[in-house]
Scaffold this motif. Structure first.
Motif, PDB file in Angstrom:
ATOM      1  N   ASP A   1      69.447  -2.116  32.324  1.00 50.83           N
ATOM      2  CA  ASP A   1      68.902  -1.476  33.642  1.00 50.83           C
ATOM      3  C   ASP A   1      69.834  -0.226  33.892  1.00 50.83           C
ATOM      4  O   ASP A   1      68.998   0.675  34.187  1.00 50.83           O
ATOM      5  CB  ASP A   1      68.715  -2.596  34.639  1.00 50.83           C
ATOM      6  N   TRP A   2      70.952  -0.483  33.735  1.00 49.97           N
ATOM      7  CA  TRP A   2      72.018   0.635  34.058  1.00 49.97           C
ATOM      8  C   TRP A   2      71.576   1.882  32.952  1.00 49.97           C
ATOM      9  O   TRP A   2      71.818   2.941  33.620  1.00 49.97           O
ATOM     10  CB  TRP A   2      73.578   0.151  33.838  1.00 49.97           C
ATOM     11  N   THR A   3      71.626   1.420  31.906  1.00 53.54           N
ATOM     12  CA  THR A   3      71.345   2.457  30.800  1.00 53.54           C
ATOM     13  C   THR A   3      70.248   3.133  31.124  1.00 53.54           C
ATOM     14  O   THR A   3      70.184   4.639  30.956  1.00 53.54           O
ATOM     15  CB  THR A   3      71.284   2.082  29.401  1.00 53.54           C
ATOM     16  N   THR A   4      68.891   2.538  31.282  1.00 50.54           N
ATOM     17  CA  THR A   4      67.788   2.999  31.522  1.00 50.54           C
ATOM     18  C   THR A   4      67.786   4.064  32.717  1.00 50.54           C
ATOM     19  O   THR A   4      67.221   4.963  32.687  1.00 50.54           O
ATOM     20  CB  THR A   4      66.649   2.236  31.665  1.00 50.54           C
ATOM     21  N   ASN A   5      68.149   3.647  33.842  1.00 52.01           N
ATOM     22  CA  ASN A   5      68.215   4.179  35.129  1.00 52.01           C
ATOM     23  C   ASN A   5      68.861   5.699  34.993  1.00 52.01           C
ATOM     24  O   ASN A   5      68.585   6.511  35.271  1.00 52.01           O
ATOM     25  CB  ASN A   5      69.245   3.530  36.210  1.00 52.01           C
ATOM     26  N   VAL A   6      70.202   5.406  34.371  1.00 44.73           N
ATOM     27  CA  VAL A   6      71.073   6.570  34.496  1.00 44.73           C
ATOM     28  C   VAL A   6      70.493   7.730  33.608  1.00 44.73           C
ATOM     29  O   VAL A   6      70.388   8.992  33.852  1.00 44.73           O
ATOM     30  CB  VAL A   6      72.647   6.114  33.756  1.00 44.73           C
ATOM     31  N   PHE A   7      70.065   7.301  32.125  1.00 41.16           N
ATOM     32  CA  PHE A   7      69.720   8.369  31.440  1.00 41.16           C
ATOM     33  C   PHE A   7      67.967   8.924  31.733  1.00 41.16           C
ATOM     34  O   PHE A   7      67.952  10.055  31.381  1.00 41.16           O
ATOM     35  CB  PHE A   7      69.605   7.756  29.891  1.00 41.16           C
ATOM     36  N   ALA A   8      67.550   7.912  32.413  1.00 39.16           N
ATOM     37  CA  ALA A   8      65.887   8.518  32.952  1.00 39.16           C
ATOM     38  C   ALA A   8      66.454   9.487  33.983  1.00 39.16           C
ATOM     39  O   ALA A   8      65.943  10.628  34.144  1.00 39.16           O
ATOM     40  CB  ALA A   8      65.432   7.316  33.581  1.00 39.16           C
ATOM     41  N   ILE A   9      67.274   9.429  34.847  1.00 37.20           N
ATOM     42  CA  ILE A   9      67.725  10.355  35.938  1.00 37.20           C
ATOM     43  C   ILE A   9      68.093  11.577  35.296  1.00 37.20           C
ATOM     44  O   ILE A   9      67.945  12.847  35.511  1.00 37.20           O
ATOM     45  CB  ILE A   9      68.506   9.740  37.136  1.00 37.20           C
ATOM     46  N   ILE A  10      68.949  11.627  34.345  1.00 38.46           N
ATOM     47  CA  ILE A  10      69.722  12.662  33.624  1.00 38.46           C
ATOM     48  C   ILE A  10      68.349  13.418  32.945  1.00 38.46           C
ATOM     49  O   ILE A  10      68.589  14.731  33.049  1.00 38.46           O
ATOM     50  CB  ILE A  10      70.678  12.183  32.535  1.00 38.46           C
ATOM     51  N   ALA A  11      67.745  12.766  32.262  1.00 42.88           N
ATOM     52  CA  ALA A  11      66.463  13.431  31.470  1.00 42.88           C
ATOM     53  C   ALA A  11      65.842  14.200  32.399  1.00 42.88           C
ATOM     54  O   ALA A  11      65.329  15.413  32.345  1.00 42.88           O
ATOM     55  CB  ALA A  11      65.724  12.307  30.983  1.00 42.88           C
ATOM     56  N   LEU A  12      65.351  13.345  33.595  1.00 44.58           N
ATOM     57  CA  LEU A  12      64.504  14.378  34.571  1.00 44.58           C
ATOM     58  C   LEU A  12      65.342  15.486  35.308  1.00 44.58           C
ATOM     59  O   LEU A  12      64.463  16.532  35.487  1.00 44.58           O
ATOM     60  CB  LEU A  12      63.906  13.300  35.551  1.00 44.58           C
ATOM     61  N   THR A  13      66.680  15.053  35.537  1.00 42.73           N
ATOM     62  CA  THR A  13      67.251  16.197  36.027  1.00 42.73           C
ATOM     63  C   THR A  13      67.278  17.308  35.102  1.00 42.73           C
ATOM     64  O   THR A  13      67.342  18.785  35.748  1.00 42.73           O
ATOM     65  CB  THR A  13      68.816  15.940  36.309  1.00 42.73           C
ATOM     66  N   LEU A  14      67.509  17.424  33.823  1.00 36.30           N
ATOM     67  CA  LEU A  14      67.608  18.310  32.956  1.00 36.30           C
ATOM     68  C   LEU A  14      66.228  19.257  32.798  1.00 36.30           C
ATOM     69  O   LEU A  14      66.158  20.144  32.606  1.00 36.30           O
ATOM     70  CB  LEU A  14      68.134  17.827  31.533  1.00 36.30           C
ATOM     71  N   VAL A  15      65.122  18.107  32.847  1.00 40.06           N
ATOM     72  CA  VAL A  15      63.864  18.868  32.709  1.00 40.06           C
ATOM     73  C   VAL A  15      63.609  19.575  33.968  1.00 40.06           C
ATOM     74  O   VAL A  15      62.847  20.707  33.744  1.00 40.06           O
ATOM     75  CB  VAL A  15      62.570  17.721  32.529  1.00 40.06           C
ATOM     76  N   TYR A  16      63.964  19.281  35.174  1.00 38.86           N
ATOM     77  CA  TYR A  16      63.680  19.861  36.415  1.00 38.86           C
ATOM     78  C   TYR A  16      64.351  21.420  35.990  1.00 38.86           C
ATOM     79  O   TYR A  16      63.870  22.449  36.643  1.00 38.86           O
ATOM     80  CB  TYR A  16      64.461  19.260  37.533  1.00 38.86           C
ATOM     81  N   ALA A  17      65.503  21.412  35.391  1.00 42.72           N
ATOM     82  CA  ALA A  17      66.465  22.622  35.399  1.00 42.72           C
ATOM     83  C   ALA A  17      65.674  23.428  34.549  1.00 42.72           C
ATOM     84  O   ALA A  17      65.935  24.648  34.836  1.00 42.72           O
ATOM     85  CB  ALA A  17      67.870  22.413  34.879  1.00 42.72           C
ATOM     86  N   VAL A  18      64.785  23.101  33.576  1.00 46.43           N
ATOM     87  CA  VAL A  18      64.046  23.924  32.714  1.00 46.43           C
ATOM     88  C   VAL A  18      62.966  24.822  33.273  1.00 46.43           C
ATOM     89  O   VAL A  18      62.491  26.054  33.176  1.00 46.43           O
ATOM     90  CB  VAL A  18      63.553  23.182  31.410  1.00 46.43           C
ATOM     91  N   TRP A  19      62.403  24.138  34.394  1.00 47.04           N
ATOM     92  CA  TRP A  19      61.412  24.848  35.367  1.00 47.04           C
ATOM     93  C   TRP A  19      61.710  26.444  35.590  1.00 47.04           C
ATOM     94  O   TRP A  19      61.305  27.182  35.739  1.00 47.04           O
ATOM     95  CB  TRP A  19      60.908  24.260  36.362  1.00 47.04           C
ATOM     96  N   SER A  20      62.961  26.530  36.108  1.00 51.33           N
ATOM     97  CA  SER A  20      63.649  27.662  36.682  1.00 51.33           C
ATOM     98  C   SER A  20      63.543  28.732  35.658  1.00 51.33           C
ATOM     99  O   SER A  20      62.996  29.847  35.792  1.00 51.33           O
ATOM    100  CB  SER A  20      65.100  27.407  37.124  1.00 51.33           C
ATOM    101  N   PRO A  21      64.261  28.630  34.366  1.00 53.84           N
ATOM    102  CA  PRO A  21      64.317  29.807  33.318  1.00 53.84           C
ATOM    103  C   PRO A  21      62.790  30.158  32.937  1.00 53.84           C
ATOM    104  O   PRO A  21      62.513  31.189  32.470  1.00 53.84           O
ATOM    105  CB  PRO A  21      65.178  29.187  32.353  1.00 53.84           C
ATOM    106  N   ILE A  22      61.885  28.933  32.612  1.00 56.42           N
ATOM    107  CA  ILE A  22      60.552  29.190  32.326  1.00 56.42           C
ATOM    108  C   ILE A  22      59.725  30.070  33.265  1.00 56.42           C
ATOM    109  O   ILE A  22      59.077  31.014  32.904  1.00 56.42           O
ATOM    110  CB  ILE A  22      59.933  27.666  31.912  1.00 56.42           C
TER     111      ILE A  22
END
Length: 478
Positions: free
Chosen positions: A353-374
């Protein structure tokens, strides 16, 4: 719909008809069947915990109706799809200002209407219409501001106010209200004050230049300079002077994105990149309610974690450029998504549960960041006369991904890890597709479509880039 599609705890409380005796089946909570007189029957009436009121609890979207929630989300994204297409054309025909404020007014009215929905069908129709209005706003808002902004500040246009900060605040609002009705009402109320800025926000002077209405463009530039206590720039008389003027104002359409060889290449490559943004971003975002732990905490932490990353992204775009920033965040986001997908094979427990939550939030955070340069990348590639059309078309492609995203969440319930395997793979493919597109961080905004051929002299090509080449430094000090 991250909140609206969440499912509170529930249980079956009745048998086949309203006249039947209420039965509490305490041993089978969240079971779709109940035993009545020794016979197992399909449950029709459900009791939901009153800790929050969502579309799921309001319209009993459980058991055989659980597909409706993700479908409503896809319907909303289909509305944004329609709005993106329509606004791309409308805003290049009549300007940026009217579609933008029309979208805000429509969002205010429709949010109130959505709050009073009495069936899931009515709710879905309103969500579709809200999507259309959102498509207009999302398409035109960045272009309206970016066309007043110099290259080094355009990266701020798509990040301030930051989507991440807004998402975090929205998580707090959901936690405080816990009721979809009041969330819609508050959302409508927040939009009202911005309607009064209509009389202060000017039309894009670049849109006037692109449509050969140079007198109106000069008036806006002079007004801005006067507001800032500066005299009009000396180069104001050059506005329109270096353009390749048409005999009359020309109307541009969708096919103009494919007539010029260079613009056609950029458009085709960016189509998949934007689809990947919608699929990965919205897919993982709408999967947040499926994560373990408190929904509101997850929503808040997601926004909180994304905020500093957005500011880092702004700095990197000006330091490394739009392309390298995209590669960096998309690459790291893909790795995080693969970690979540792999964690699905771990034995059940807190570690998983801990691994899934943390890395899911990290993945989404980084994908959110991609919207800006694109987003910045896309706005800078298209000339003013088709900028909103091009940006709107690419936003439309993102909605195709966004329509698929919620269905990946449903797929995740059947095949654990599938959402993240697909998201990570799509991100990697997108990284390769932007390689042929040139870096735009040092480019000037073009106003007209000028075919780049051997016959077009460099001096003519520079003139075609628009007023920014001659007035950039001067307008900076307005």
């Amino acid at each position: 719909m991250v909140f609206g599609g969440a499912t509170p705890k529930w249980r079956c409380i009745e048998g086949m008809s309203e006249n039947a005796t209420l039965l509490t089946n305490g041993t089978d909570e969240e079971s779709c069947y109940v035993t009545v007189n020794g016979v197992s029957k399909q449950c029709e009436v459900f009791s939901f915990n009153d800790d929050m009121n969502t579309a799921v609890s309001q319209f009993s979207l459980v058991c055989g109706r659980e597909w409706i929630s993700s479908t409503i989300t896809s319907i909303q994204m289909a509305g944004i799809f329609v709005g993106n297409i329509a606004c791309g054309q409308v805003a290049d025909l009549i300007g940026r200002k009217k579609p933008f404020f029309g979208a805000i007014l429509t969002l205010v009215v429709l949010n109130i209407g959505t709050a009073f929905s009495v069936s899931w069908v009515m709710f879905a129709v309103f969500r579709f219409l809200l999507g259309v209005a959102m498509g207009f706003q999302l398409t035109v808002q960045y272009n309206l501001v970016a066309e007043f902004t110099l290259a080094k500040w355009r990266t701020w246009v798509v990040a301030i106010p930051s989507w991440a900060i807004e998402s975090s605040v929205f998580g707090l609002v959901c936690w405080a209200l816990k009721d979809l009705f009041w969330i819609h009402i508050v959302t409508a109320a927040v939009g009202c004050p911005f309607l009064f800025t209509y009389w202060f926000v000017p039309e894009s002077f670049r849109w006037y230049i692109g449509h050969d209405k140079t007198d109106k463009a000069k008036k806006i530039v002079s007004r801005i300079a006067e507001f800032n206590g500066k005299g009009p720039p000396k180069s104001i008389e050059l506005i329109g002077g270096g353009q390749l003027m048409d005999k009359k104002d020309r109307t541009y359409h969708f096919l103009d994105l494919f007539r010029d060889r260079t613009i056609r290449l950029y458009t085709c490559l960016l189509i998949f990149v934007w689809i990947s943004l919608g699929l990965t971003g919205y897919g993982i975002q709408f999967g947040v309610p499926k994560l373990s732990g408190n929904l509101f905490v997850n929503m808040f932490v997601l926004g909180l974690a994304s905020s500093p990353v957005q500011f880092i992204c702004i700095w990197l775009q000006n330091r490394l450029g739009r392309k390298k920033t995209t590669w960096l965040f998309y690459g790291l986001g893909a790795v995080a998504a693969f970690v979540v997908a792999t964690a699905g094979r771990f034995p059940d427990g807190n570690g998983k549960d801990w691994t899934t939550n943390v890395f899911a939030i990290i993945a989404l955070t980084l994908v959110y960041a991609v919207w800006s340069p694109i987003q910045t990348f896309t706005m800078e590639l298209y000339p003013t006369v088709v900028r909103n059309l091009g940006y709107g078309t690419q936003n439309t492609m993102a909605r195709i991904g966004a329509i698929i995203g919620p269905q990946l969440v449903y797929l995740e319930t059947m095949f654990e890890g599938s959402l993240y395997w697909i998201s990570g793979t799509v991100a990697v493919i997108a990284m390769f597709l932007i390689i042929p597109i040139p870096e735009t961080s040092r480019m000037h905004l073009a106003d007209k479509i000028v075919p780049i051929t051997d016959e077009l002299l460099p001096s003519t090509r520079e003139k075609a880039q628009g007023v920014e080449l001659t007035t950039e430094k001067e307008i900076t000090h307005m």
